[in-house]
Design a protein around this motif. Structure first.
Motif, PDB file in Angstrom:
ATOM      1  N   GLN A  33      -9.880 -13.093   0.569  1.00 17.91           N
ATOM      2  CA  GLN A  33      -8.853 -13.313   1.577  1.00 17.91           C
ATOM      3  C   GLN A  33      -7.739 -12.287   1.485  1.00 17.91           C
ATOM      4  O   GLN A  33      -7.535 -11.657   0.463  1.00 17.91           O
ATOM      5  CB  GLN A  33      -8.264 -14.727   1.441  1.00 17.91           C
ATOM      6  N   GLU A  34      -6.997 -12.163   2.593  1.00 19.21           N
ATOM      7  CA  GLU A  34      -5.847 -11.279   2.632  1.00 19.21           C
ATOM      8  C   GLU A  34      -4.708 -11.896   1.825  1.00 19.21           C
ATOM      9  O   GLU A  34      -4.670 -13.099   1.567  1.00 19.21           O
ATOM     10  CB  GLU A  34      -5.397 -11.079   4.084  1.00 19.21           C
TER      11      GLU A  34
ATOM     12  N   PRO B 116      11.377   1.097  -9.283  1.00 23.45           N
ATOM     13  CA  PRO B 116      11.264   2.454  -8.737  1.00 23.45           C
ATOM     14  C   PRO B 116       9.936   2.782  -8.072  1.00 23.45           C
ATOM     15  O   PRO B 116       9.870   3.697  -7.248  1.00 23.45           O
ATOM     16  CB  PRO B 116      11.477   3.347  -9.965  1.00 23.45           C
ATOM     17  N   ALA B 117       8.853   2.060  -8.407  1.00 20.86           N
ATOM     18  CA  ALA B 117       7.545   2.397  -7.832  1.00 20.86           C
ATOM     19  C   ALA B 117       6.607   1.210  -7.957  1.00 20.86           C
ATOM     20  O   ALA B 117       6.737   0.385  -8.865  1.00 20.86           O
ATOM     21  CB  ALA B 117       6.943   3.618  -8.534  1.00 20.86           C
ATOM     22  N   VAL B 118       5.651   1.138  -7.034  1.00 26.40           N
ATOM     23  CA  VAL B 118       4.639   0.081  -7.032  1.00 26.40           C
ATOM     24  C   VAL B 118       3.259   0.729  -6.889  1.00 26.40           C
ATOM     25  O   VAL B 118       3.136   1.892  -6.501  1.00 26.40           O
ATOM     26  CB  VAL B 118       4.880  -0.935  -5.902  1.00 26.40           C
TER      27      VAL B 118
ATOM     28  N   THR C  98     -10.246  -0.692  -5.806  1.00 23.02           N
ATOM     29  CA  THR C  98     -11.307  -1.516  -5.213  1.00 23.02           C
ATOM     30  C   THR C  98     -10.792  -2.480  -4.151  1.00 23.02           C
ATOM     31  O   THR C  98     -11.555  -3.299  -3.638  1.00 23.02           O
ATOM     32  CB  THR C  98     -12.051  -2.305  -6.302  1.00 23.02           C
ATOM     33  N   VAL C  99      -9.491  -2.430  -3.830  1.00 28.18           N
ATOM     34  CA  VAL C  99      -8.925  -3.302  -2.801  1.00 28.18           C
ATOM     35  C   VAL C  99      -8.090  -2.481  -1.836  1.00 28.18           C
ATOM     36  O   VAL C  99      -7.697  -1.352  -2.126  1.00 28.18           O
ATOM     37  CB  VAL C  99      -8.057  -4.425  -3.417  1.00 28.18           C
ATOM     38  N   SER C 100      -7.796  -3.061  -0.685  1.00 32.52           N
ATOM     39  CA  SER C 100      -6.944  -2.391   0.302  1.00 32.52           C
ATOM     40  C   SER C 100      -5.503  -2.379  -0.179  1.00 32.52           C
ATOM     41  O   SER C 100      -5.003  -3.358  -0.741  1.00 32.52           O
ATOM     42  CB  SER C 100      -7.032  -3.126   1.643  1.00 32.52           C
ATOM     43  N   ASP C 101      -4.817  -1.257   0.070  1.00 25.80           N
ATOM     44  CA  ASP C 101      -3.399  -1.157  -0.296  1.00 25.80           C
ATOM     45  C   ASP C 101      -2.476  -1.585   0.847  1.00 25.80           C
ATOM     46  O   ASP C 101      -1.262  -1.407   0.781  1.00 25.80           O
ATOM     47  CB  ASP C 101      -3.059   0.266  -0.731  1.00 25.80           C
ATOM     48  N   LYS C 102      -3.048  -2.173   1.898  1.00 23.76           N
ATOM     49  CA  LYS C 102      -2.277  -2.541   3.081  1.00 23.76           C
ATOM     50  C   LYS C 102      -1.099  -3.450   2.739  1.00 23.76           C
ATOM     51  O   LYS C 102       0.027  -3.240   3.201  1.00 23.76           O
ATOM     52  CB  LYS C 102      -3.197  -3.221   4.101  1.00 23.76           C
ATOM     53  N   ALA C 103      -1.347  -4.478   1.927  1.00 25.26           N
ATOM     54  CA  ALA C 103      -0.274  -5.420   1.590  1.00 25.26           C
ATOM     55  C   ALA C 103       0.828  -4.733   0.796  1.00 25.26           C
ATOM     56  O   ALA C 103       2.022  -4.969   1.024  1.00 25.26           O
ATOM     57  CB  ALA C 103      -0.855  -6.596   0.794  1.00 25.26           C
ATOM     58  N   MET C 104       0.452  -3.868  -0.140  1.00 23.33           N
ATOM     59  CA  MET C 104       1.476  -3.201  -0.948  1.00 23.33           C
ATOM     60  C   MET C 104       2.282  -2.209  -0.119  1.00 23.33           C
ATOM     61  O   MET C 104       3.481  -2.020  -0.363  1.00 23.33           O
ATOM     62  CB  MET C 104       0.831  -2.501  -2.144  1.00 23.33           C
TER      63      MET C 104
ATOM     64  N   TYR D  34       5.567   4.337  -3.324  1.00 22.22           N
ATOM     65  CA  TYR D  34       4.193   3.985  -3.671  1.00 22.22           C
ATOM     66  C   TYR D  34       3.747   4.947  -4.764  1.00 22.22           C
ATOM     67  O   TYR D  34       3.587   6.146  -4.533  1.00 22.22           O
ATOM     68  CB  TYR D  34       3.270   4.085  -2.458  1.00 22.22           C
ATOM     69  N   GLY D  35       3.555   4.415  -5.970  1.00 23.21           N
ATOM     70  CA  GLY D  35       3.328   5.261  -7.134  1.00 23.21           C
ATOM     71  C   GLY D  35       1.940   5.833  -7.256  1.00 23.21           C
ATOM     72  O   GLY D  35       1.726   6.796  -7.990  1.00 23.21           O
TER      73      GLY D  35
END
Length: 304
Positions: free
Chosen positions: A222-223, A242-244, A249-255, A266-267
């Motif tokens: 799930q999303e 300072p960074a995330v 193996t997963v989408s970075d859309k949420a981050m 975005y680190g």
């Protein structure tokens, strides 16, 4: 300017990393060496470094595969039934493994046996062990000991070689741990935060004295929920993180929504459950933890 230690650790570790990608491949016809299967590519590469040329090492899953929800094929079961040993991570990582092992009827060893377990603390998984212990260079050395012991029992004639190779490999792994701690030393308390998509870095965060926060505890179909994203935004803003990061193996859309909402950086992409193909960025376990450690340290320190 403070001396950087990454090139030394990287160079030493690549001596071992260059030995193999994610396993030795299928034995040629007539090869009578024992065959060992592992549940995923990270374990296969670690096992190959311990086994050397004495065993045939293969991974059940392929590079880039998400291990948690993997569905074994009849071919996987048939292959395992011909193996002499299967290595699995345990700690609930391979939810499919118990039935698989019963079908294949093959001995197996849980390579995480003896690690200092970190429990998941949130959502439906709360109280269950976090399975990603190999992401700690310290705990990974216990994996190596367990592999050497299992191989010595499987092939006693080469027990001394397994032990020696394991000790050399553990030194290379320790180099990554030491380099990460030195690089993170100057960070302020609020900057000592590791924010990721999946909660796969509990062990690494513990080793490096980082506060862990994640969007979801374990990779799932799930999303991310609005509540999970909102909680992550609140954490990042409240601690001026300072960074995330997010995993391969997963989408970075949420981050990326967190980045947009907070203005943090975005680190980069981290690797956890799978190695890359040989030509990719992390074809070996050592290169995986080197990549992740360097990516985390560079992003949190601002590339200093």
């Amino acid at each position: 300017m403070r001396r950087r230690v990454w090139p030394l650790a990287w160079g030493l570790a690549l001596v071992v990393a260059s030995i193999t990608g994610c396993g030795g491949g299928e034995a040629p016809a007539g090869d009578d060496r024992p065959m060992v299967l592992t549940t995923f590519t990270v374990l296969a590469d670690m096992a190959q470094n311990v086994a050397g040329e004495h065993l045939v090492i293969e991974s059940i899953t392929k590079p880039g595969t998400e291990i948690h929800g993997y569905e074994p094929t009849p071919r996987d079961v048939a292959k395992a039934s011909q193996a002499d040993l299967v290595l699995d991570n345990g700690l609930g990582l391979e939810g499919w493994f118990e039935q698989f092992a019963n079908q294949a009827d093959v001995p197996h060893v849980v390579v995480s046996e003896g690690v200092e377990v970190v429990d998941i603390t949130e959502d439906a998984y709360a109280g269950k062990p976090n399975p990603h212990a190999w992401m700690s260079p310290t705990e990974a050395q216990i994996y190596v000991d367990n592999m050497a012991a299992a191989f010595a029992e499987l092939d006693p004639d080469h027990a001394a070689d397994f032990e020696a190779r394991a000790a050399d490999y553990q030194q290379e792994i320790q180099q990554v741990h030491d380099a990460l701690l030195e690089e993170l030393e100057p960070l302020a308390s609020n900057e000592r935060a590791l924010v990721t998509c999946e909660g796969a870095f509990s062990y690494l965060a513990r080793d490096a004295d980082l506060t862990e926060h994640y969007i979801w505890p374990v990779n799932a179909e799930q999303e991310a929920t609005p509540q999970q994203i909102a909680a992550t935004i609140e954490f990042v803003e409240g601690n001026d993180v300072p960074a995330v990061f997010c995993e391969s193996t997963v989408s970075d859309k949420a981050m990326l929504r967190v980045v947009e909402a907070t203005g943090t950086t975005y680190g980069g992409t981290l690797y956890v459950d799978s190695l890359s193909e040989a030509e990719g960025p992390v074809p070996t376990y050592l290169e995986l933890i080197q990549h992740d450690a360097q990516t985390i340290a560079t992003a949190l320190t601002g590339g200093a």
